[in-house]
Enzyme design. Structure first.
Site, PDB file in Angstrom:
ATOM      1  N   HIS A 141       0.875  -1.184   0.000  1.00 31.50           N
ATOM      2  CA  HIS A 141       0.000   0.000   0.000  1.00 31.50           C
ATOM      3  C   HIS A 141       0.913   1.235   0.000  1.00 31.50           C
ATOM      4  O   HIS A 141       2.029   1.177   0.522  1.00 31.50           O
ATOM      5  CB  HIS A 141      -0.826  -0.052   1.302  1.00 31.50           C
ATOM      6  CG  HIS A 141      -1.895   0.975   1.443  1.00 31.50           C
ATOM      7  ND1 HIS A 141      -1.630   2.288   1.781  1.00 31.50           N
ATOM      8  CD2 HIS A 141      -3.243   0.893   1.330  1.00 31.50           C
ATOM      9  CE1 HIS A 141      -2.767   2.950   1.878  1.00 31.50           C
ATOM     10  NE2 HIS A 141      -3.766   2.129   1.603  1.00 31.50           N
ATOM     11  N   ASP A 218       2.807  -4.784   7.864  1.00 33.03           N
ATOM     12  CA  ASP A 218       1.624  -3.946   7.706  1.00 33.03           C
ATOM     13  C   ASP A 218       0.421  -4.884   7.842  1.00 33.03           C
ATOM     14  O   ASP A 218       0.134  -5.668   6.934  1.00 33.03           O
ATOM     15  CB  ASP A 218       1.668  -3.269   6.336  1.00 33.03           C
ATOM     16  CG  ASP A 218       0.376  -2.535   5.991  1.00 33.03           C
ATOM     17  OD1 ASP A 218      -0.630  -2.701   6.721  1.00 33.03           O
ATOM     18  OD2 ASP A 218       0.366  -1.813   4.974  1.00 33.03           O
ATOM     19  N   GLN A 221      -4.830  -5.193   6.687  1.00 36.30           N
ATOM     20  CA  GLN A 221      -5.841  -6.095   6.104  1.00 36.30           C
ATOM     21  C   GLN A 221      -5.813  -7.478   6.745  1.00 36.30           C
ATOM     22  O   GLN A 221      -6.588  -8.348   6.365  1.00 36.30           O
ATOM     23  CB  GLN A 221      -5.609  -6.249   4.594  1.00 36.30           C
ATOM     24  CG  GLN A 221      -5.750  -4.974   3.804  1.00 36.30           C
ATOM     25  CD  GLN A 221      -7.187  -4.463   3.731  1.00 36.30           C
ATOM     26  OE1 GLN A 221      -8.142  -5.206   3.975  1.00 36.30           O
ATOM     27  NE2 GLN A 221      -7.338  -3.197   3.416  1.00 36.30           N
ATOM     28  N   LYS A 244     -10.634  -0.527  10.121  1.00 37.69           N
ATOM     29  CA  LYS A 244     -10.872  -1.706   9.276  1.00 37.69           C
ATOM     30  C   LYS A 244     -11.200  -2.926  10.130  1.00 37.69           C
ATOM     31  O   LYS A 244     -11.446  -4.001   9.617  1.00 37.69           O
ATOM     32  CB  LYS A 244      -9.644  -1.976   8.398  1.00 37.69           C
ATOM     33  CG  LYS A 244      -9.410  -0.867   7.377  1.00 37.69           C
ATOM     34  CD  LYS A 244      -8.160  -1.066   6.555  1.00 37.69           C
ATOM     35  CE  LYS A 244      -8.018   0.094   5.569  1.00 37.69           C
ATOM     36  NZ  LYS A 244      -6.759   0.038   4.815  1.00 37.69           N
ATOM     37  N   CYS A 382      -4.718   2.491  -3.644  1.00 38.67           N
ATOM     38  CA  CYS A 382      -3.479   2.994  -3.033  1.00 38.67           C
ATOM     39  C   CYS A 382      -2.308   2.047  -3.290  1.00 38.67           C
ATOM     40  O   CYS A 382      -1.442   1.881  -2.434  1.00 38.67           O
ATOM     41  CB  CYS A 382      -3.644   3.228  -1.535  1.00 38.67           C
ATOM     42  SG  CYS A 382      -4.888   4.431  -1.129  1.00 38.67           S
TER      43      CYS A 382
HETATM   44  C1  LIG Z   1      -5.783   0.741   4.587  1.00 42.60           C
HETATM   45  C2  LIG Z   1      -4.394   0.273   4.515  1.00 42.60           C
HETATM   46  C3  LIG Z   1      -3.326   1.060   4.960  1.00 42.60           C
HETATM   47  C4  LIG Z   1      -3.519   2.448   5.470  1.00 42.60           C
HETATM   48  O1  LIG Z   1      -4.360   2.473   6.575  1.00 42.60           O
HETATM   49  P1  LIG Z   1      -4.909   3.856   7.151  1.00 42.60           P
HETATM   50  O2  LIG Z   1      -5.997   3.429   8.060  1.00 42.60           O
HETATM   51  O3  LIG Z   1      -5.408   4.644   5.971  1.00 42.60           O
HETATM   52  O4  LIG Z   1      -3.778   4.518   7.841  1.00 42.60           O
HETATM   53  C5  LIG Z   1      -2.065   0.532   4.893  1.00 42.60           C
HETATM   54  N1  LIG Z   1      -1.847  -0.701   4.429  1.00 42.60           N
HETATM   55  C6  LIG Z   1      -2.836  -1.493   3.988  1.00 42.60           C
HETATM   56  C7  LIG Z   1      -2.526  -2.866   3.497  1.00 42.60           C
HETATM   57  C8  LIG Z   1      -4.141  -1.035   4.017  1.00 42.60           C
HETATM   58  O5  LIG Z   1      -5.123  -1.804   3.569  1.00 42.60           O
END
Ligand SMILES: *Cc1c(COP(=O)(O)O)cnc(C)c1O
Length: 426
Positions: A141, A218, A221, A244, A382
């Site tokens: 992302h 990260d 998800q 999320k 993104c």
């Molecule tokens: C949504 C997302 C982000 C960013 O998250 P924010 O809540 O916008 O800070 C980073 N990495 C992944 C894989 C995402 O899906």
């Protein structure tokens, strides 16, 4: 008429009533927004990868704080401040338990995944020197790309990128060969937001650690779909967002291994992160407060704790099993759908279905789906470099959550049939 809340609630009850009473999805009744309609149709919400809906208990937790506890934390001796502090710190304990961190000092509350990664890229990244290398992957992302690029600009470090194969999996051999004596950190997504790929992070972390390289995962998800154990994964940093995970926007968690956090300089300066301030010299607070400058999102953190408790009580294994069944259903229908190309066919996937329709722009697909009450994400998610890798400008992405049903999957494909009617059999 549609704006009459009673009418809306009645419609919602009807929508919930026709939802099947199968296990987890029965809990859709906990989510008030699922009661509303879009274009006179029941809302079919399949944009959970962008943000998930909130159960009533999370909405209540946030409201309860403002109605009963509101005060600043870690400051006052008065009762409200103590109760607010207790509730805020209790949320930290829930977060520690949720990802099985060894210590509560390893849980830093942040605004979300983006802020968590920026914190690490700035603070841990303060040690980067010219010629150092930062290793990321082709499926990151933007928030796991750009903070590292900024760190490269500051330090003269170089960004290296692990390639993604045609199915949307990482090339493990390339990963290993890109780890060099100059590699200072690996930034790796646990689950791809654009493809759904679940990366074999445990193996990749072992490869990095064999060379003494720390790994940031990260988890934006991953946390809504998989049980996370940061100790079993052996990761060094783990970043995720509350919104999320059925929690509020503007909340999130950075997990950091204590020894690493201890050695990192503060990132932002201000209140709460200090022990003593004078104009000659300032000393910093203990972990985790050293990384929580200023008044935090107290209500949000408390409500995020409630969201984690909600998910934990339902059980991530049960949630994952339900979502896998939805993904299987959707994938089978997608494979049979004329002119549909799946983007992301990895062997291990979370419940994310990304695709393009031949000769129809993703944006047009999204508009027609919206007309049918079906909410999906269309665009680059993104992850522009990843879109380029697959030779598309945008995809349509349906992403599932615990409250989705097989009726939602059927509604998606009924709406896609409408797209084909409008654009003809391409
Ligand atoms: C949504 C997302 C982000 C960013 O998250 P924010 O809540 O916008 O800070 C980073 N990495 C992944 C894989 C995402 O899906």
């Amino acid at each position: 008429m549609r704006d009459d809340p009673k009418e809306r609630a009645a419609l919602g009850r009807a929508a919930n009533a026709i939802a099947p009473a199968d296990g987890i999805a029965r809990r859709r009744a906990d989510f008030p927004i699922l009661a509303r309609t879009v274009n006179d149709r029941p809302l079919v919400y399949l944009d959970n990868g962008a943000t998930s809906q909130k159960p009533q208990c999370v909405i209540d937790a946030e409201a309860h704080y403002y109605a009963h506890l509101n005060a600043n934390v870690h400051r006052g001796v008065h009762r409200l401040s103590q109760e607010a502090t207790d509730a805020y710190e209790a949320a930290r304990d829930i977060a520690r338990d949720f990802i099985n961190a060894a210590q509560r000092e390893e849980i830093v509350f942040v605004r979300g995944t983006t802020e968590a990664i920026n914190l690490v890229a700035n603070s841990f990244g303060a040690r980067f020197r010219a010629g150092d290398e930062i290793l990321i992957t082709g499926m990151e992302h933007h928030s796991n790309i750009v903070p590292w690029q900024l760190a490269c600009e500051r330090s003269g470090a170089v960004l290296k990128v692990v390639p993604v194969d045609d199915s949307g999996e990482l090339d493990a051999a390339a990963f290993e060969s890109l780890l060099s004596p100059r590699t200072r950190i690996v930034g790796l997504t646990h689950v791809s937001n654009a493809l759904g790929t679940i990366n074999p992070v445990r193996e990749l972390i072992a490869l990095a650690h064999a060379r003494g390289v720390p790994v940031l995962l990260d988890g934006a998800q991953a946390v809504p779909h998989l049980a996370i154990d940061v100790q079993a994964l052996d990761c060094d940093f783990y970043a995720f967002s509350g919104h999320k995970l059925y929690g509020p926007t503007g909340t999130g968690v950075l997990y950091g291994r204590r020894a690493l956090l201890e050695a990192m300089p503060p990132w932002q300066g201000g209140g709460d992160m200090i022990r003593q301030v004078s104009f000659a010299r300032t000393t910093y607070n203990d972990l985790p407060y050293r990384f929580e400058a200023g008044t935090p999102n107290i209500a949000g953190a408390i409500a995020l704790g409630e969201a984690m408790r909600y998910v934990r009580d339902l059980g991530l294994d049960a949630i994952a099993a339900h979502e896998s069944a939805l993904l299987r259903d959707a994938t089978e229908r997608a494979r049979a759908f004329p002119g549909l190309r799946l983007i992301g066919t990895a062997r291990e996937k979370a419940a994310i279905l990304s695709f393009v329709l031949q000769d129809v722009h993703a944006h047009d697909v999204g508009s027609i789906l919206d007309h049918e009450g079906v909410a999906v994400r269309t665009g680059h998610h993104c992850a522009m470099p990843l879109m380029e890798r697959f030779g598309v400008a945008a995809t349509v992405r349906a992403s599932f959550a615990l409250y989705n049903t097989h009726e939602d999957v059927a509604a998606l494909f009924a709406a896609l049939d409408k797209v084909r009617e409008v654009f003809g059999d391409a």
